[in-house]
Design an enzyme around this catalytic site. Structure first.
Site, mmCIF file in Angstrom:
data_model
loop_
_atom_site.group_PDB
_atom_site.id
_atom_site.type_symbol
_atom_site.label_atom_id
_atom_site.label_comp_id
_atom_site.label_asym_id
_atom_site.label_seq_id
_atom_site.Cartn_x
_atom_site.Cartn_y
_atom_site.Cartn_z
ATOM 1 N N ASP A 15 44.188 41.112 38.189
ATOM 2 C CA ASP A 15 42.737 40.643 38.938
ATOM 3 C C ASP A 15 41.694 41.702 38.841
ATOM 4 O OD1 ASP A 15 40.987 39.863 41.380
ATOM 5 O OD2 ASP A 15 42.390 38.480 41.213
ATOM 6 N N TRP A 20 41.721 38.087 35.008
ATOM 7 C CA TRP A 20 40.333 37.934 35.934
ATOM 8 C C TRP A 20 39.253 38.132 35.134
ATOM 9 C CZ3 TRP A 20 36.253 40.589 37.992
ATOM 10 C CH2 TRP A 20 35.961 40.151 39.008
ATOM 11 N N ASP A 71 36.221 33.741 38.375
ATOM 12 C CA ASP A 71 35.746 34.077 39.723
ATOM 13 C C ASP A 71 34.251 33.736 39.695
ATOM 14 O OD1 ASP A 71 36.005 34.493 42.476
ATOM 15 O OD2 ASP A 71 37.212 36.258 42.142
ATOM 16 N N MET A 72 34.012 33.648 41.080
ATOM 17 C CA MET A 72 32.345 33.509 41.281
ATOM 18 C C MET A 72 32.094 34.234 42.786
ATOM 19 S SD MET A 72 29.861 30.042 41.487
ATOM 20 C CE MET A 72 28.330 30.226 41.688
ATOM 21 N N CYS A 125 37.203 28.940 40.351
ATOM 22 C CA CYS A 125 37.213 29.666 41.578
ATOM 23 C C CYS A 125 36.306 28.951 42.620
ATOM 24 C CB CYS A 125 37.352 31.282 41.599
ATOM 25 S SG CYS A 125 37.614 31.977 43.108
ATOM 26 N N ASP A 179 39.408 31.834 49.402
ATOM 27 C CA ASP A 179 39.676 33.386 49.644
ATOM 28 C C ASP A 179 40.704 33.374 50.882
ATOM 29 O OD1 ASP A 179 38.972 34.139 47.167
ATOM 30 O OD2 ASP A 179 36.970 34.994 47.938
#
Length: 366
Positions: A135, A180, A247-248, A295, A317
């Site tokens: 990640d 990630w 991811d965002m 995400c 999350d």
């Protein structure tokens, strides 16, 4: 959006479901008069939106899904699920078994090296896990969330053997390797920002809003998307990577681009989403054997438009097992189970000096 007739239940009764196949700002409205028909409207959010068309130009509107069921909410959900799997999701992954993943984030956060990651990988083998995902924190100067976003090169001070050392350890244990990225974001303390501060969404003379100490790249600009594609694709091309977590971690707050004239600022949000789709299209086409996961943890992008590129999306999350069950159930009303990551953290309670602390020992995702 679901509209239910009186007495509609999970298993019986009439209802209608509608959702846009779109990742940008949208609006859905329903209007019903007691003696008149039900009127539904939906599409790009008209608040602040505008698009200038010159002679001979055209504008393609987002599609929308409209579903009717006479078998209750369950029938509506099943109809939507089937359509997304059969008509929207990538056929190569629509019915494919999803990998079981262990992610190092809540076990290490930014504080990791090869030895810490090796211990997680070695344990993962014993549990029958398919994939190890590295990640946030593997790139640039990234030891906290204050710096490094946008510098997609391996931090070899932290990972002295680069990604290859970690990938080789995964292979020794029969695991695949995932990585990630947060392609749309930039840190002000980064080489990219120092070189191109104008690439961050901003308005001259206005203090930007920061969330997680980061700004958003202006994806309405082709040169920005091209640069990100070049950096991310270089990492994927040079390493044996099977899985990407896209991811965002924040929403867009400044709806403005200094490359658009004043009378065309209403085009910004839609142009931004087109930039995101452009990057996703190019990456998934260039690397068809990589499983891309979207995400919705920070920016909330879980929609049928995103599922065209990402056959699976990180739903939240919140990794508490009980709370996550409710989240998964609610999401399943509109999206197939195969599209949702389910994640939990192993939590153990530690007593120290009479107090209780919960320590997360790792994150398992299926």
């Amino acid at each position: 959006m679901g509209i239910l007739k009186e007495h509609c239940t999970e298993e019986a009764g009439e209802c209608v479901g509608i959702q846009p196949v779109y990742s940008g700002s949208f609006a859905l409205t329903a209007e019903w008069c007691k003696n008149g028909p039900l009127t539904l409207q939906g599409g790009i959010n008209d608040l602040g939106f505008g698009w200038e068309l010159a002679g001979g130009e055209n504008f393609v509107t987002p599609q929308a899904l409209l579903t009717y069921s006479d078998k209750g909410l369950g029938g509506m959900s099943r109809s939507i699920h089937d359509f997304i799997r059969e008509r929207i999701a990538d056929p190569a992954y629509a019915s494919k078994r999803r990998p079981i993943v262990v992610n190092n984030w809540e076990a290490t956060y930014f504080d990791f090296n090869e030895e810490k990651l090796f211990r997680i990988i070695d344990e993962a083998k014993k549990l029958g896990i398919d994939t190890f995902v590295l990640d946030d924190g593997w790139f640039g100067k990234r030891d906290s969330d204050w710096s490094g976003l946008g510098d997609w090169t391996v931090n070899e001070k932290k990972l002295k053997g680069g990604l290859k050392t970690i990938i080789d350890r995964c292979k020794q244990n029969g695991l695949k390797f995932g990585l990630w990225f947060e392609p749309e974001m930039i840190s002000e303390d980064s080489d990219l920002y120092r070189l191109h501060p104008d690439w961050a969404i901003h308005k001259e003379g206005v203090e930007p809003c920061r969330s997680r100490q980061q700004l958003v790249l202006d994806f309405t600009r082709k040169e920005v998307v091209d640069h990100v594609f070049g950096m991310v694709s270089a990492i994927l091309r040079e390493n044996d990577i099977s899985y990407v977590k896209w991811d965002m971690n924040r929403n867009i707050t400044e709806i403005y681009s200094d490359r658009l004239p004043a009378h065309r600022q209403g085009e910004f949000m839609h142009r931004y989403i087109l930039g995101v789709y452009d990057l996703a299209e190019r990456l998934t086409a260039a690397f068809p054997n990589v499983f891309f996961e979207g995400c919705a943890g920070g920016g909330g992008r879980f929609d049928a438009g995103a599922l065209y590129y990402f056959p699976q999306i990180w739903t939240s999350d919140d990794t508490d097992g009980f709370e996550r069950t409710k989240i998964q159930w609610g999401t399943s009303v509109c999206y197939p189970l195969s599209s949702m990551s389910f994640t939990y953290s192993s939590v153990r309670t530690i007593r120290r000096n009479g107090s209780r602390r919960s320590k997360r020992a790792g994150t398992l995702r299926v």
